[in-house]
Every structure is written in structure tokens, then in C-alpha cells.
Design an enzyme around this catalytic site. Structure first.
Site, short mmCIF file in Angstrom:
data_model
loop_
_atom_site.label_atom_id
_atom_site.label_comp_id
_atom_site.label_asym_id
_atom_site.label_seq_id
_atom_site.Cartn_x
_atom_site.Cartn_y
_atom_site.Cartn_z
N LYS A 110 17.23 -11.24 0.52
CA LYS A 110 17.47 -9.79 0.41
C LYS A 110 16.24 -9.08 -0.18
O LYS A 110 15.97 -7.93 0.13
CB LYS A 110 18.72 -9.48 -0.42
CG LYS A 110 20.01 -10.04 0.15
CD LYS A 110 20.70 -9.09 1.12
CE LYS A 110 21.97 -9.71 1.69
NZ LYS A 110 22.44 -9.27 2.95
N LYS A 191 21.98 -16.27 10.81
CA LYS A 191 23.43 -16.10 10.72
C LYS A 191 23.88 -14.70 11.14
O LYS A 191 23.12 -13.73 10.96
CB LYS A 191 23.93 -16.47 9.32
CG LYS A 191 24.13 -15.32 8.37
CD LYS A 191 24.71 -15.77 7.05
CE LYS A 191 24.71 -14.59 6.10
NZ LYS A 191 25.95 -13.89 5.93
N LYS A 194 26.73 -8.55 8.85
CA LYS A 194 27.26 -7.21 9.11
C LYS A 194 26.26 -6.10 8.83
O LYS A 194 26.47 -4.96 9.25
CB LYS A 194 28.58 -6.99 8.37
CG LYS A 194 28.52 -7.04 6.85
CD LYS A 194 29.89 -6.71 6.28
CE LYS A 194 30.34 -7.70 5.23
NZ LYS A 194 29.56 -7.70 3.98
P1 ATP Z 1 25.70 -8.77 4.57
O1 ATP Z 1 25.03 -8.54 5.88
O2 ATP Z 1 26.16 -7.56 3.85
O3 ATP Z 1 24.98 -9.75 3.69
P2 ATP Z 1 27.55 -10.69 5.67
O4 ATP Z 1 27.90 -10.37 7.07
O5 ATP Z 1 26.59 -11.79 5.42
O6 ATP Z 1 27.10 -9.37 4.94
P3 ATP Z 1 29.23 -11.20 3.39
O7 ATP Z 1 29.90 -10.02 2.81
O8 ATP Z 1 28.00 -11.71 2.72
O9 ATP Z 1 28.90 -10.95 4.93
O10 ATP Z 1 30.23 -12.39 3.53
C1 ATP Z 1 31.63 -12.31 3.45
C2 ATP Z 1 32.21 -13.69 3.71
O11 ATP Z 1 31.98 -14.05 5.05
C3 ATP Z 1 31.55 -14.78 2.87
O12 ATP Z 1 32.52 -15.76 2.55
C4 ATP Z 1 30.51 -15.35 3.77
O13 ATP Z 1 30.18 -16.67 3.45
C5 ATP Z 1 31.22 -15.26 5.12
N1 ATP Z 1 30.26 -15.11 6.21
C6 ATP Z 1 29.35 -14.12 6.36
N2 ATP Z 1 28.64 -14.28 7.47
C7 ATP Z 1 29.10 -15.42 8.05
C8 ATP Z 1 28.76 -16.14 9.23
N3 ATP Z 1 27.81 -15.70 10.03
N4 ATP Z 1 29.43 -17.26 9.52
C9 ATP Z 1 30.41 -17.72 8.71
N5 ATP Z 1 30.78 -17.09 7.57
C10 ATP Z 1 30.15 -15.97 7.24
#
Ligand code: ATP
Ligand code: LTN
Length: 324
Positions: A110, A191, A194
Site C-alpha cells: 500500500k 490478487k 476491490k
Molecule cells: P482493498 O483493495 O481495499 O485492499 P480487497 O479487495 O483486498 O480490498 P479486503 O477488504 O482487504 O479486500 O479483504 C476482505 C476479505 O476478503 C479478507 O478476508 C481478504 O483476505 C479477502 N480477500 C480479498 N481479496 C481476496 C482475493 N482476491 N481472494 C480471496 N480472498 C480475498
């Protein structure tokens, strides 16, 4: 057993969040004592719009319930409404070496993504997450793989605290799901996230047309074979994993079914499957949005129940640390 997890309200939730986290939560709420939060304080550690945050919190609550969380079976609440989280964050900071925080992968990533916004909150992010988990004397933390490092650090902090001040916290364990890492549709070595461009993920409320478009244009390779091989064929492997997790069929069977059929037919079937599986989410969302007062009541009720637990832990912590 007590379960705790949360998601930052930093954008619309996607199938990675569902397969990596929420899908397990829904299964766990049937048999365990579950506490789930909307981590709004965590959302302020990366650039965000203050006038949009409460909307995003509301949207995340709608998503939780639309995807299958039942407020009768689990506690749902907003992190910032239970002040004990920030109090414990401060205290845990006093026993955590800065080096432990600096080596966290998420902090490094980040910081690179937002070089103008490398704030102390971003560095301290894992302390707030540890507080979330430890306040509830949690046994298991169901998250995607990217968060397991933070849970490991939480365990270390809890052990250190118990050793220094006496037995106070339960040592939690991480619980990974089968969908622990769903990849971006445009760059399958990264990965699904969002805060990325919406073309790289399938949102849980995406309309059928959008789902088709995104799946049809998902990055694959120049071969024809539908085979799970993450190193050589990351794009197709990711799509196979998504197909398997939503359909419940093992990957081997899916490979067999689509042998000789080519990527286009496979993608059409996958889009169809996603449309079908996500349709109930969209329906439930429409219904919920008509009743904002119901949602407010759920979150206020959740806050009370969560705070009652958090206060008990904080009392212990203050005593142990000499703050009474
Ligand atoms: P950001 O882009 O804001 O970092 P994110 O999409 O990575 O968001 P988080 O809010 O960090 O999402 O994650 C919420 C939950 O979803 C956590 O338990 C995280 O491990 C899981 N998660 C996020 N992205 C993935 C993914 N691509 N595959 C599986 N699990 C995920
Ligand atoms: N940091 C997590 C969200 C989160 C969380 C938690 C997860 C905040 N507090 C407590 C598990 C337990 C993320 O997904 N980015």
C-alpha cells in the site's frame, strides 16, 4: 468457538471477498458464535472520501446480509462504534516493535501504491486488526491468504502481552478457505482487489451483461487447452478455480467436461454460472435497500452485543497494565 472477521468498506465487494471470506462466514454462523465487523477505521488508512464513507459502510452491511449473513445468527457491527478498538490499539502499540509493522507485506504494497499517503495509521493497521480480534477472545479468524500475515502478528502480540502482563488474551488461529486467493481478471498473477479497476473483478451485484463482458475479456493465454496449471496458465487456472468454487465440482471434472471445447464455450458457461449464483444477491439487495431503518437497527443491536464483550476484555487489560 468464537469467530471474528471483518472487511474494509473501501469499495464494492467482489467474488474474491466472497470466496475467500464471506462464504466461510456463512457456513460458520450456523454452528459457532460469530462476530463480524465493517472495518471503517481501517478504510481511513488509504485515500478515501469522507462524504462517501458512511454510504460505503451501509453498502457493506447490505452486502453482508445479501450474501447470506443472518443478524439473528451472528453479531454484525461497525468498528468505529465500539471505542474499545482504538483504545486497545494504542496499548498494543506500546509492546510492538516498529520493525514488526514495517515488514508487513500489505504495508509495503500500500505504501508503494500510495506514496503520498504513507501515514502512521497505515503502519499501525495490524495493531487495529489485532485489537479487533483480541478484544473478542477469538478462536478462529476466517480470512483470505493475504491477511494471514496479520493474524500471525496478532498471535505474536497476544503471546507477548500474556507473557509480560499475565494471561489475558486467547491466541487466535487463522482459518483459510478453498478460495483463499482469487486473482485479477486482467492480471492473473495479482490478487483480485476491490480498489482496482472494476474490469478486473466481478462485483457481487454485477448485472448479467457486465458479468459476461468481464468474463469474456478475462486474460487467458494463446493455447486452447483448459487445464489447471497456475505457473504456465494463470488466467485459465483462476477461472477454473472460480468455476469449481461456485459449482461445487472438482477442477478435474471441469477440465474433463470442457476438454476439446475451447476457451469461448468455457467462458460462456462460467458467465452463466456466475449470473445464476449471484442473482439472489441482487434480489436481496433491492429488498434491503427499501428498509434502511432495519439495517440501522441491526447495526445498533450488533454494536451493543459486541461492546458488551469488548468492555469485559478492556477491563482486564487496563487492570493488567496498571491503568485503573
Ligand atoms: P482493498 O483493495 O481495499 O485492499 P480487497 O479487495 O483486498 O480490498 P479486503 O477488504 O482487504 O479486500 O479483504 C476482505 C476479505 O476478503 C479478507 O478476508 C481478504 O483476505 C479477502 N480477500 C480479498 N481479496 C481476496 C482475493 N482476491 N481472494 C480471496 N480472498 C480475498
Ligand atoms: N484487514 C482486513 C479486514 C479486517 C479484519 C479484521 C479481518 C479488519 N479487521 C479483523 C479479520 C479480523 C482486510 O481484509 N483487509
Amino acid at each position: 468457538m468464537r469467530i471474528f472477521s471483518g472487511i474494509r468498506p473501501s469499495g464494492e465487494l467482489h467474488i474474491g471477498n466472497y470466496l475467500g471470506a464471506i462464504k466461510q462466514w456463512i457456513e460458520l454462523q450456523e454452528k459457532e458464535e460469530c462476530v463480524f465487523c465493517i472495518a471503517d477505521l481501517h478504510a481511513t488508512t488509504t485515500p478515501y472520501q469522507p462524504n462517501q464513507l458512511s454510504k460505503a459502510v451501509f453498502a457493506t452491511a447490505v452486502t453482508y446480509i445479501s450474501a447470506g449473513l443472518d443478524p439473528e445468527k451472528c453479531i454484525l457491527f461497525v468498528q468505529s462504534k465500539v471505542k474499545e478498538h482504538t483504545e486497545l490499539t494504542w496499548l498494543l502499540g506500546t509492546i510492538t516493535p516498529v520493525g514488526d509493522l514495517k515488514r508487513m507485506t500489505q504495508f509495503k504494497e500500500k505504501s508503494k501504491e500510495h506514496p503520498q499517503y504513507v501515514n502512521a495509521g497505515l503502519l499501525n493497521y495490524p495493531l487495529l486488526m489485532a485489537s479487533d480480534i483480541l478484544l473478542y477472545q477469538t478462536d478462529l479468524v476466517p480470512v483470505g491468504k493475504d491477511q494471514s500475515q496479520h493474524v500471525e502478528l496478532t498471535r505474536e502480540i497476544a503471546r507477548r502481552f500474556n507473557k509480560k502482563f499475565g494471561e489475558t488474551f486467547k491466541i487466535p488461529k487463522v482459518l483459510l478457505s478453498k478460495g483463499e486467493k482469487i486473482m485479477s481478471l486482467k492480471n492473473p498473477t495479482k490478487k483480485m482487489s476491490k480498489t482496482d479497476n472494476p474490469q478486473t473483478y466481478i462485483g457481487l451485484f454485477d448485472k448479467p451483461e457486465a458479468i459476461k463482458k468481464k468474463i469474456y475479456s478475462a486474460k487467458t493465454d494463446s493455447e486452447k487447452e483448459i487445464k489447471f496449471d497456475v505457473k504456465r496458465k494463470p488466467g485459465i487456472s483462476n477461472l477454473l478455480a472460480i468455476y469449481s468454487l461456485f459449482s461445487g465440482f472438482p477442477i478435474k471434472e471441469i477440465e474433463k467436461e470442457f476438454k476439446e471445447k475451447g476457451y469461448q464455450v468455457f467462458k460462456e458457461k462460467l458467465a452463466q454460472l456466475l449470473i445464476e449464483k449471484l442473482e439472489p444477491f441482487r434480489r436481496k439487495k433491492k429488498e434491503l435497500e427499501l428498509h434502511p431503518d432495519y439495517l440501522e437497527k441491526v447495526l445498533e443491536d450488533g454494536r451493543k452485543r459486541a461492546q458488551a464483550i469488548a468492555q469485559q476484555t478492556m477491563e482486564k487489560v487496563r487492570k493488567k497494565m496498571g491503568l485503573f
